[in-house]
Design a protein around this motif. Structure first.
Motif, PDB file in Angstrom:
ATOM      1  N   PRO A 223      48.802  47.277 157.591  1.00 14.17           N
ATOM      2  CA  PRO A 223      49.901  47.191 156.970  1.00 14.17           C
ATOM      3  C   PRO A 223      50.299  45.622 156.892  1.00 14.17           C
ATOM      4  O   PRO A 223      51.288  45.270 155.956  1.00 14.17           O
ATOM      5  CB  PRO A 223      51.037  47.641 157.778  1.00 14.17           C
ATOM      6  N   PHE A 224      49.758  44.659 157.230  1.00  8.02           N
ATOM      7  CA  PHE A 224      50.053  43.283 157.042  1.00  8.02           C
ATOM      8  C   PHE A 224      49.374  42.814 156.164  1.00  8.02           C
ATOM      9  O   PHE A 224      50.246  41.553 155.538  1.00  8.02           O
ATOM     10  CB  PHE A 224      49.376  42.693 158.688  1.00  8.02           C
ATOM     11  N   TRP A 225      47.793  43.386 155.826  1.00  4.96           N
ATOM     12  CA  TRP A 225      47.088  42.795 155.215  1.00  4.96           C
ATOM     13  C   TRP A 225      47.883  43.121 153.855  1.00  4.96           C
ATOM     14  O   TRP A 225      48.022  42.330 152.715  1.00  4.96           O
ATOM     15  CB  TRP A 225      45.513  43.424 154.990  1.00  4.96           C
ATOM     16  N   TRP A 226      48.394  44.314 153.774  1.00  3.95           N
ATOM     17  CA  TRP A 226      48.535  44.834 151.914  1.00  3.95           C
ATOM     18  C   TRP A 226      50.306  44.254 152.194  1.00  3.95           C
ATOM     19  O   TRP A 226      49.996  43.714 150.886  1.00  3.95           O
ATOM     20  CB  TRP A 226      48.534  46.545 152.369  1.00  3.95           C
ATOM     21  N   TYR A 227      50.827  43.989 153.120  1.00  3.99           N
ATOM     22  CA  TYR A 227      52.170  42.940 153.071  1.00  3.99           C
ATOM     23  C   TYR A 227      51.843  41.756 152.294  1.00  3.99           C
ATOM     24  O   TYR A 227      52.316  41.329 151.252  1.00  3.99           O
ATOM     25  CB  TYR A 227      53.096  43.079 154.142  1.00  3.99           C
ATOM     26  N   ALA A 228      51.068  41.286 152.874  1.00  8.52           N
ATOM     27  CA  ALA A 228      50.626  39.836 152.850  1.00  8.52           C
ATOM     28  C   ALA A 228      50.253  39.391 151.507  1.00  8.52           C
ATOM     29  O   ALA A 228      50.292  38.608 150.485  1.00  8.52           O
ATOM     30  CB  ALA A 228      49.390  39.664 153.947  1.00  8.52           C
ATOM     31  N   VAL A 251      55.679  53.143 149.775  1.00 14.87           N
ATOM     32  CA  VAL A 251      54.823  54.144 149.751  1.00 14.87           C
ATOM     33  C   VAL A 251      53.303  53.545 150.773  1.00 14.87           C
ATOM     34  O   VAL A 251      52.966  54.072 151.903  1.00 14.87           O
ATOM     35  CB  VAL A 251      54.038  53.966 149.092  1.00 14.87           C
ATOM     36  N   MET A 252      53.325  52.471 150.874  1.00 16.72           N
ATOM     37  CA  MET A 252      51.694  51.867 151.175  1.00 16.72           C
ATOM     38  C   MET A 252      52.008  52.247 152.822  1.00 16.72           C
ATOM     39  O   MET A 252      50.982  52.500 153.705  1.00 16.72           O
ATOM     40  CB  MET A 252      51.129  50.396 151.137  1.00 16.72           C
ATOM     41  N   VAL A 253      52.936  51.887 153.302  1.00 11.17           N
ATOM     42  CA  VAL A 253      53.125  51.265 155.119  1.00 11.17           C
ATOM     43  C   VAL A 253      53.291  53.280 155.654  1.00 11.17           C
ATOM     44  O   VAL A 253      52.550  53.469 156.528  1.00 11.17           O
ATOM     45  CB  VAL A 253      53.913  50.442 155.324  1.00 11.17           C
ATOM     46  N   GLY A 254      54.362  53.406 154.487  1.00 11.19           N
ATOM     47  CA  GLY A 254      54.511  54.755 154.976  1.00 11.19           C
ATOM     48  C   GLY A 254      53.575  56.150 154.718  1.00 11.19           C
ATOM     49  O   GLY A 254      53.434  56.633 155.779  1.00 11.19           O
ATOM     50  N   GLY A 255      52.343  55.878 154.075  1.00 14.85           N
ATOM     51  CA  GLY A 255      51.811  56.480 154.223  1.00 14.85           C
ATOM     52  C   GLY A 255      50.868  55.978 154.853  1.00 14.85           C
ATOM     53  O   GLY A 255      49.583  57.336 155.690  1.00 14.85           O
ATOM     54  N   TYR A 256      50.528  55.133 155.066  1.00 13.60           N
ATOM     55  CA  TYR A 256      49.124  54.537 156.515  1.00 13.60           C
ATOM     56  C   TYR A 256      50.124  54.990 157.508  1.00 13.60           C
ATOM     57  O   TYR A 256      49.388  56.019 158.268  1.00 13.60           O
ATOM     58  CB  TYR A 256      49.455  53.337 156.199  1.00 13.60           C
ATOM     59  N   VAL A 257      51.038  55.016 158.173  1.00 14.52           N
ATOM     60  CA  VAL A 257      51.870  55.710 159.456  1.00 14.52           C
ATOM     61  C   VAL A 257      51.867  57.087 159.272  1.00 14.52           C
ATOM     62  O   VAL A 257      51.170  58.216 160.559  1.00 14.52           O
ATOM     63  CB  VAL A 257      52.932  55.558 159.425  1.00 14.52           C
ATOM     64  N   LEU A 258      51.889  57.865 158.085  1.00 15.62           N
ATOM     65  CA  LEU A 258      51.927  59.143 158.177  1.00 15.62           C
ATOM     66  C   LEU A 258      50.749  59.980 157.852  1.00 15.62           C
ATOM     67  O   LEU A 258      50.538  61.083 158.810  1.00 15.62           O
ATOM     68  CB  LEU A 258      52.651  59.803 156.870  1.00 15.62           C
TER      69      LEU A 258
END
Length: 351
Positions: A223-228, A251-258
């Motif tokens: 998630p840090f990579w996608w945010y950066a 969506v990306m972080v939530g999808g990753y966690v889910l």
């Protein structure tokens, strides 16, 4: 390391799983996958042979010395009272850790076989269920690095630490919009992420902390990579509008966690990883929205100088992957009500 030292490490690592009623006798003139130690430990009164020669035997304590002496002298007296299983019979074992059914290696330890033993040990440590880059692109690169690391005495945790530094550096580079340099740093990190685990398994030096360090890093950093990456778009004049940016990140972080939660829930329901249930799950693992497949999407977007479209592409693929895994979880819940589930990788003649 010497054959005796390698076997000592295998025995020490497997000791809690060993059958305490017997003594395991091993011939140091052979090199074998650590799985064979676990296999023989579960089978008192059994011997495993190669070319008619005993490699491992689980014998009563009062016979251990006699069996050891007979093997050393080349006498057939070791076989008395033992059920003999020949390696040549093609016996296979399901490796739950690496999620694959395989025939672990067992090779006579002579100078001409050393390279073959190295490769067998290394590739035996490769997961059967993983992403497309780890399965098809990394192996030979990582083999060279694993061999170098072993020869110069590096520990797996040293490799993980170097990888962690590169992971952080890649994050900073993405944040500043230096995508090509960031992907180069990320590429080395991703290869080292393979090397540390293979080095640990090949040298029998796995540890609790190493496992936590490696898998914790794998779990936390994407998630840090996608945010950066999203922040870095401003440096290229391609910044997303704030509402779009935060929607994408959510969506990306939530999808990753889910997806991770679904994987955990699946294990609770089915007693196995979601990626090993049926062949379609194993095949989808090659391309599912994890770090490596996502980086392929971002790499392609950079070929067209559109890192913004790459980020949107990863977002869309995350949603599709999430839907796929959620549907598979629901199907497993329904199937579980009709009986226990089994992995398609465990099919076949179990050892």
């Amino acid at each position: 390391m010497s054959s005796a030292e390698r076997i000592r490490r295998i025995a020490a690592a497997r000791a809690p799983q060993a059958d305490q009623s017997g003594v395991i006798v091993a011939d140091t003139r052979f090199a074998f996958d650590p799985q064979w130690f676990g296999w023989i430990a579960e089978r008192p009164g059994t011997a495993l042979t190669l070319g008619g020669r005993p490699v491992l035997a689980n014998v009563p304590p009062d016979r251990a010395e006699a069996v050891r002496d007979a093997i050393e002298a080349g006498s057939n007296a070791w076989a008395e009272g033992l059920a003999v299983t020949a390696y040549e019979d093609g016996i296979t074992i399901y490796n739950a850790t690496l999620r694959k059914r395989e025939r672990p290696f067992l090779i006579e330890l002579i100078p001409a076989n050393v390279r073959a033993i190295e490769r067998a040990s290394y590739f035996g440590a490769y997961k059967g269920v993983t992403d497309i880059l780890t399965k098809y692109l990394w192996p030979e690169w990582a083999l060279v690095l694993t061999r170098i690391a072993a020869r110069i005495g590096m520990t797996p945790n040293m490799v993980t630490t170097i990888g962690a530094a590169l992971c952080v550096w890649a994050t900073i580079l993405f944040w500043d919009g230096h995508y090509w340099t960031g992907m180069a740093a990320g590429l080395v990190f991703m290869v080292l992420d393979t090397v540390d685990g293979k080095l640990a398994r090949c040298t029998i030096t796995s540890s609790w902390w190493g496992n936590v360090f490696d898998h914790g890093l794998d779990l936390v950093h994407p998630p840090f990579w996608w945010y950066a990456w999203g922040v870095g778009l401003a440096a290229h004049g391609l910044a997303l509008d704030p509402p779009v940016f935060w929607m994408v990140m959510g969506v990306m972080v939530g999808g990753y966690v889910l997806q991770r939660l679904i994987e955990g829930w699946f294990i609770h329901v089915a007693g196995m990883h979601i990626h090993v249930w049926q062949k379609v799950d194993t095949d989808f693992r090659l391309i599912t929205a994890r770090r490596n497949p996502n980086m392929v999407i971002l790499f392609v977007s950079m070929l067209f100088s559109r890192p913004d479209l790459g980020l949107l592409g990863v977002t869309a693929w995350t949603v599709l992957s999430l839907v796929f895994h959620f549907v598979r979880l629901l199907q497993a819940i329904v199937a579980r009500r009709r009986g226990a589930l089994a992995s398609w990788l465990s099919d076949g003649s179990a050892a």
